[in-house]
Design a protein around this motif. Sequence first.
Motif, short mmCIF file in Angstrom:
data_model
loop_
_atom_site.label_atom_id
_atom_site.label_comp_id
_atom_site.label_asym_id
_atom_site.label_seq_id
_atom_site.Cartn_x
_atom_site.Cartn_y
_atom_site.Cartn_z
N PHE A 19 -4.78 -16.95 -3.83
CA PHE A 19 -4.96 -18.39 -3.71
C PHE A 19 -4.52 -19.10 -4.99
O PHE A 19 -3.80 -20.10 -4.95
N GLN A 20 -4.97 -18.58 -6.15
CA GLN A 20 -4.65 -19.25 -7.41
C GLN A 20 -3.16 -19.22 -7.68
O GLN A 20 -2.61 -20.19 -8.23
N ALA A 21 -2.48 -18.16 -7.30
CA ALA A 21 -1.04 -18.11 -7.48
C ALA A 21 -0.36 -19.23 -6.70
O ALA A 21 0.51 -19.93 -7.22
N ALA A 22 -0.78 -19.41 -5.45
CA ALA A 22 -0.19 -20.48 -4.63
C ALA A 22 -0.48 -21.85 -5.24
O ALA A 22 0.42 -22.69 -5.37
N ALA A 23 -1.73 -22.08 -5.63
CA ALA A 23 -2.11 -23.37 -6.20
C ALA A 23 -1.39 -23.63 -7.52
O ALA A 23 -0.90 -24.74 -7.78
N SER A 24 -1.29 -22.61 -8.37
CA SER A 24 -0.65 -22.78 -9.68
C SER A 24 0.85 -23.00 -9.56
O SER A 24 1.44 -23.74 -10.36
N LEU A 25 1.48 -22.37 -8.58
CA LEU A 25 2.91 -22.62 -8.37
C LEU A 25 3.16 -24.09 -8.10
O LEU A 25 4.10 -24.69 -8.64
N ARG A 26 2.33 -24.71 -7.29
CA ARG A 26 2.47 -26.14 -7.02
C ARG A 26 2.15 -26.95 -8.28
O ARG A 26 2.85 -27.91 -8.60
N GLN A 27 1.11 -26.55 -9.00
CA GLN A 27 0.75 -27.28 -10.22
C GLN A 27 1.87 -27.23 -11.26
O GLN A 27 2.06 -28.18 -12.03
N GLU A 28 2.62 -26.13 -11.28
CA GLU A 28 3.72 -25.99 -12.24
C GLU A 28 5.00 -26.67 -11.76
O GLU A 28 6.00 -26.67 -12.47
N ALA A 293 -7.97 -12.13 -12.26
CA ALA A 293 -7.03 -12.45 -11.19
C ALA A 293 -6.54 -13.89 -11.31
O ALA A 293 -5.34 -14.17 -11.12
N THR A 294 -7.46 -14.81 -11.63
CA THR A 294 -7.09 -16.21 -11.79
C THR A 294 -6.14 -16.40 -12.98
O THR A 294 -5.12 -17.10 -12.87
N ASP A 295 -6.46 -15.77 -14.11
CA ASP A 295 -5.60 -15.88 -15.28
C ASP A 295 -4.23 -15.25 -15.03
O ASP A 295 -3.20 -15.79 -15.46
N HIS A 296 -4.20 -14.11 -14.36
CA HIS A 296 -2.93 -13.48 -14.01
C HIS A 296 -2.07 -14.44 -13.19
O HIS A 296 -0.86 -14.59 -13.44
N ALA A 297 -2.68 -15.04 -12.19
CA ALA A 297 -1.94 -15.93 -11.30
C ALA A 297 -1.33 -17.10 -12.05
O ALA A 297 -0.16 -17.46 -11.82
N ARG A 298 -2.09 -17.69 -12.95
CA ARG A 298 -1.57 -18.81 -13.73
C ARG A 298 -0.42 -18.38 -14.63
O ARG A 298 0.57 -19.11 -14.79
N HIS A 299 -0.55 -17.20 -15.21
CA HIS A 299 0.51 -16.69 -16.08
C HIS A 299 1.80 -16.47 -15.29
O HIS A 299 2.89 -16.85 -15.75
N ILE A 300 1.69 -15.85 -14.13
CA ILE A 300 2.87 -15.59 -13.31
C ILE A 300 3.53 -16.89 -12.88
O ILE A 300 4.77 -17.03 -12.91
N ALA A 301 2.73 -17.88 -12.48
CA ALA A 301 3.30 -19.17 -12.06
C ALA A 301 4.07 -19.83 -13.20
O ALA A 301 5.16 -20.37 -13.00
N LYS A 302 3.51 -19.78 -14.41
CA LYS A 302 4.19 -20.36 -15.57
C LYS A 302 5.52 -19.64 -15.84
O LYS A 302 6.53 -20.27 -16.14
N TYR A 312 1.17 -11.74 -21.55
CA TYR A 312 -0.17 -12.06 -21.06
C TYR A 312 -1.20 -11.59 -22.08
O TYR A 312 -1.24 -10.41 -22.44
N ARG A 313 -2.07 -12.50 -22.54
CA ARG A 313 -3.07 -12.15 -23.56
C ARG A 313 -4.43 -12.79 -23.30
O ARG A 313 -5.24 -12.90 -24.21
N ALA A 314 -4.70 -13.23 -22.10
CA ALA A 314 -5.98 -13.88 -21.82
C ALA A 314 -7.14 -12.94 -22.11
O ALA A 314 -7.07 -11.73 -21.86
N VAL A 315 -8.23 -13.48 -22.64
CA VAL A 315 -9.42 -12.69 -22.96
C VAL A 315 -10.15 -12.34 -21.66
O VAL A 315 -10.54 -13.24 -20.91
N PRO A 316 -10.37 -11.06 -21.38
CA PRO A 316 -11.13 -10.71 -20.18
C PRO A 316 -12.59 -11.12 -20.33
O PRO A 316 -13.16 -11.07 -21.43
N TRP A 317 -13.18 -11.54 -19.24
CA TRP A 317 -14.64 -11.77 -19.26
C TRP A 317 -15.20 -11.51 -17.88
O TRP A 317 -14.51 -11.61 -16.88
N PHE A 318 -16.48 -11.16 -17.88
CA PHE A 318 -17.14 -10.70 -16.66
C PHE A 318 -18.56 -11.24 -16.65
O PHE A 318 -19.12 -11.57 -17.69
N TRP A 319 -19.14 -11.30 -15.45
CA TRP A 319 -20.55 -11.70 -15.37
C TRP A 319 -21.21 -11.04 -14.17
O TRP A 319 -20.54 -10.61 -13.23
N SER A 320 -22.52 -10.99 -14.22
CA SER A 320 -23.30 -10.46 -13.10
C SER A 320 -24.68 -11.11 -13.12
O SER A 320 -25.36 -11.11 -14.15
N ASP A 321 -25.08 -11.67 -11.99
CA ASP A 321 -26.41 -12.29 -11.84
C ASP A 321 -27.33 -11.30 -11.15
O ASP A 321 -27.11 -10.95 -9.98
#
Length: 390
Positions: A19-28, A293-302, A312-321
């Motif tokens: 989804f983010q890849a599709a959205a970011s392609l349009r944003q770019e 996945a979101t950061d990857h998608a934005r990078h590929i679109a750019k 690609y150098r985005a800082v990985p981060w994770f969470w769990s509730d």
Amino acid sequence: MAATELKRIVIIGAGQGGFQAAASLRQEGFAGEIVLIGDEPELPYQRPPLSKTYMKTGDATILPLRPESFYDAQGITLRMGSRVEAIDRAVQRVMVDDEPVAYDHLILATGTRNLRPPLPGIEHCLDLRSLSDAKALRAALSGASSVGVIGGGFIGLEFAAVARAAGLEVSVAEAAPRLMARAVSAQMSERFAEKHRALGTMLRLADPVAEISAKGLTLASGKSIACDFALLSAGVVPNTELAAEAGLSIENGIKVDTQLLTEDPAISALGDCASFPDPFSGRLVRLESVQAATDHARHIAKRLIKGAQAPYRAVPWFWSDQADWKLQIAGLAAPEDRAEELPDGTMLRLDGERVTAVETVNNAKVHMRSRKAMGQGTPLMLEDFAALAG
């Protein structure tokens, strides 16, 4: 191929990354055709709430990433409930439900599937990967008084906390000697073990499941866990079959370079299915993370639309509730990285004097500051962390 020559970009996988890849392609500024293909019938939706909010409420209206009108307005062609059968790299097309679809660039966002080990009685286990899985699990919860959880990772523990809050007896069987062993330090594992025991969950560590039946679980030690049903959350497998059949390199995922590009210049890969070089160590890593996945998608679109060449150098981060605790992890530690606990409970992972990851519980301020510092492009050193955390 230059951005001006791209007429159609096809994305296989309609999860968060697709989804983010599709959205970011349009944003770019991409004006060509975008085809987003997913094998589930629903509009692209969020998966993290399945084991948390949705499991409590059953409200699926919170899940879609965007309404259907978004895709119409953005000119994104959705092919939901469709299966891609093959990739023909020679002529740059994919076969979708026996129909050829040509591409100028292909983005693989095929994600992962649950690992289902060859255990006797595995057919008795439920999964928690998709919305249909979550619906079946909620239905099972409503008529149960006890549940077994196979696997002490994020998903299993999130579900265990929800089940305990609903009044069920919960037993977690983990083959490793500690919880969340791949994700956090031994000290953080123990802290969460104490938390779940305090909630009333029974933990069986270092004792893998040997057999499953309709009445419960039998462990390798011979001990039995009686339960009305069992959730299998013992890890995942990257969906690499399409890529492998197309001749792309596979190393714990679809192998990509620092630009998230496969050896085929017309194919990129992102998210849970992709293994890419860690910018610090150079080792291939595969991250099971919505944010990655979101950061990857934005990078590929750019890269595709703007011609950006930075790695690609985005800082990985994770969470769990889990219950009333929010675990947050900034960075990516190697298993051998040592751990150092700070007075406020923050756990640092260290390679020498370099901070590789910061683990926090209910401490969003330190988490956000850590992510920001790690994203500056230079290593975060132990001596600099005191000022950061203060």
